[in-house]
Design an enzyme around this catalytic site. Structure first.
Site, mmCIF file in Angstrom:
data_model
loop_
_atom_site.group_PDB
_atom_site.id
_atom_site.type_symbol
_atom_site.label_atom_id
_atom_site.label_comp_id
_atom_site.label_asym_id
_atom_site.label_seq_id
_atom_site.Cartn_x
_atom_site.Cartn_y
_atom_site.Cartn_z
ATOM 1 N N LYS A 121 13.463 -14.566 -32.651
ATOM 2 C CA LYS A 121 14.431 -15.256 -31.824
ATOM 3 C C LYS A 121 13.741 -15.983 -30.679
ATOM 4 O O LYS A 121 14.358 -16.766 -29.974
ATOM 5 C CB LYS A 121 15.439 -14.253 -31.232
ATOM 6 C CG LYS A 121 16.119 -13.385 -32.238
ATOM 7 C CD LYS A 121 16.945 -12.280 -31.486
ATOM 8 C CE LYS A 121 17.478 -11.270 -32.477
ATOM 9 N NZ LYS A 121 18.021 -10.090 -31.805
ATOM 10 N N ASP B 224 7.278 -19.558 -29.378
ATOM 11 C CA ASP B 224 7.263 -19.252 -27.951
ATOM 12 C C ASP B 224 5.870 -18.854 -27.494
ATOM 13 O O ASP B 224 5.327 -19.423 -26.565
ATOM 14 C CB ASP B 224 8.282 -18.131 -27.634
ATOM 15 C CG ASP B 224 8.139 -16.934 -28.558
ATOM 16 O OD1 ASP B 224 7.334 -16.984 -29.519
ATOM 17 O OD2 ASP B 224 8.836 -15.929 -28.335
ATOM 18 N N ASP C 7 0.126 -14.570 -29.685
ATOM 19 C CA ASP C 7 -0.472 -13.347 -29.169
ATOM 20 C C ASP C 7 -1.719 -13.064 -30.013
ATOM 21 O O ASP C 7 -2.750 -13.696 -29.809
ATOM 22 C CB ASP C 7 0.609 -12.252 -29.293
ATOM 23 C CG ASP C 7 0.436 -11.153 -28.282
ATOM 24 O OD1 ASP C 7 -0.493 -10.353 -28.470
ATOM 25 O OD2 ASP C 7 1.217 -11.082 -27.316
ATOM 26 N N LYS D 230 -2.008 -16.497 -25.573
ATOM 27 C CA LYS D 230 -2.810 -15.497 -24.854
ATOM 28 C C LYS D 230 -4.183 -15.413 -25.506
ATOM 29 O O LYS D 230 -4.372 -14.627 -26.445
ATOM 30 C CB LYS D 230 -2.130 -14.129 -24.915
ATOM 31 C CG LYS D 230 -0.746 -14.075 -24.299
ATOM 32 C CD LYS D 230 -0.179 -12.664 -24.443
ATOM 33 C CE LYS D 230 1.243 -12.577 -23.960
ATOM 34 N NZ LYS D 230 1.833 -11.241 -24.182
ATOM 35 N N PHE E 257 2.314 -8.906 -20.513
ATOM 36 C CA PHE E 257 3.621 -8.988 -21.150
ATOM 37 C C PHE E 257 4.532 -9.875 -20.306
ATOM 38 O O PHE E 257 4.723 -9.633 -19.119
ATOM 39 C CB PHE E 257 4.238 -7.601 -21.315
ATOM 40 C CG PHE E 257 5.424 -7.616 -22.227
ATOM 41 C CD1 PHE E 257 5.257 -7.571 -23.603
ATOM 42 C CD2 PHE E 257 6.708 -7.715 -21.709
ATOM 43 C CE1 PHE E 257 6.355 -7.614 -24.454
ATOM 44 C CE2 PHE E 257 7.807 -7.759 -22.554
ATOM 45 C CZ PHE E 257 7.629 -7.709 -23.927
ATOM 46 N N VAL E 258 5.067 -10.914 -20.922
ATOM 47 C CA VAL E 258 5.908 -11.859 -20.183
ATOM 48 C C VAL E 258 7.317 -11.886 -20.760
ATOM 49 O O VAL E 258 7.542 -11.551 -21.927
ATOM 50 C CB VAL E 258 5.307 -13.285 -20.195
ATOM 51 C CG1 VAL E 258 4.018 -13.325 -19.383
ATOM 52 C CG2 VAL E 258 5.050 -13.767 -21.619
ATOM 53 N N ARG F 258 15.867 -13.005 -22.271
ATOM 54 C CA ARG F 258 15.577 -14.235 -23.016
ATOM 55 C C ARG F 258 16.190 -15.455 -22.327
ATOM 56 O O ARG F 258 15.689 -16.565 -22.467
ATOM 57 C CB ARG F 258 16.153 -14.151 -24.436
ATOM 58 C CG ARG F 258 15.500 -13.120 -25.345
ATOM 59 C CD ARG F 258 15.994 -13.326 -26.779
ATOM 60 N NE ARG F 258 15.736 -12.189 -27.640
ATOM 61 C CZ ARG F 258 14.591 -11.978 -28.302
ATOM 62 N NH1 ARG F 258 13.604 -12.834 -28.166
ATOM 63 N NH2 ARG F 258 14.440 -10.936 -29.088
#
Ligand code: HPA
Ligand code: MG
Length: 183
Positions: free
Chosen positions: A47, A104, A107, A135, A156-157, A169
């Site tokens: 999502k 988005d 990672d 990242k 962690f964002v 979100r």
């Protein structure tokens, strides 16, 4: 939702709403230059990519269709292999299409690496990636990302599509949570 609604749950704003807007406009300009005379199939990964998709898609002038996928990793044992399960597949036939995956955050890169190869194997003419965040310190595999917004530290964002336990979100910026939220 904005910072005022978060009380002391917000640690800091990492990337502001305006910075995101400006960056997406730059990315859209490059995309339009690169895809001139062609049509794009934008593929969003649910999502997290919903906000990036909504804003980036509206800044692109090149004719574009939008489709969505939902994937999940198979669990701890196969996490390092990057094998993912498709929870919702695309509606579109990819044969001959110029596919642009919209994400988005990148990672480990494992999911995107798998996704890129999966979509390429369906006969797409091209498969590229546009991601708002990356990242670099978390990378387990190198993924070629053609359009990148911001490189950020391995923190962690939340916000702008990114969640913690499905919350936050709908923040218009990207930020970090105060430590007590995780306790
Ligand atoms: N926040 C939320 N979801 C994520 C992150 C993050 O920092 N990295 C990968 N998925
Ligand atoms: Mg995502």
């Amino acid at each position: 939702m904005d910072a005022n609604d978060m009380g002391n749950a917000l640690e800091k704003v990492l990337i502001s709403e305006q910075e995101i807007k400006d960056k997406l406009a730059q990315m859209a300009k490059k995309i339009d230059e690169d895809y001139r005379g062609r049509e794009i199939l934008l593929v969003g990964v649910l999502k997290g990519a919903t906000m990036v998709m909504a804003d980036l898609a509206r800044l692109i002038h090149t004719p574009a269709e939008i489709d969505w996928m939902a994937v999940s990793s198979y669990g701890a044992a196969t996490k390092s292999s990057g094998v993912v399960k498709i929870l919702k597949d695309l509606d579109s036939d990819l044969t001959g299409r110029d596919v642009l995956i919209v994400e988005d955050v990148i990672d480990s890169g494992l999911t995107l690496d798998w996704l890129t190869r999966n979509l390429s194997s369906r006969g797409a003419a091209s498969v590229e990636i546009a991601a708002l965040l990356r990242k670099p310190e978390a990378a387990k595999v190198e993924v070629e990302v053609k359009y990148i917004g911001f490189d950020i530290p391995d923190e962690f964002v939340i916000g702008y599509g990114l969640d913690y336990a499905e919350k936050y979100r709908n923040l218009p910026f990207v930020g970090t949570l105060a430590p007590q939220v995780y306790q």
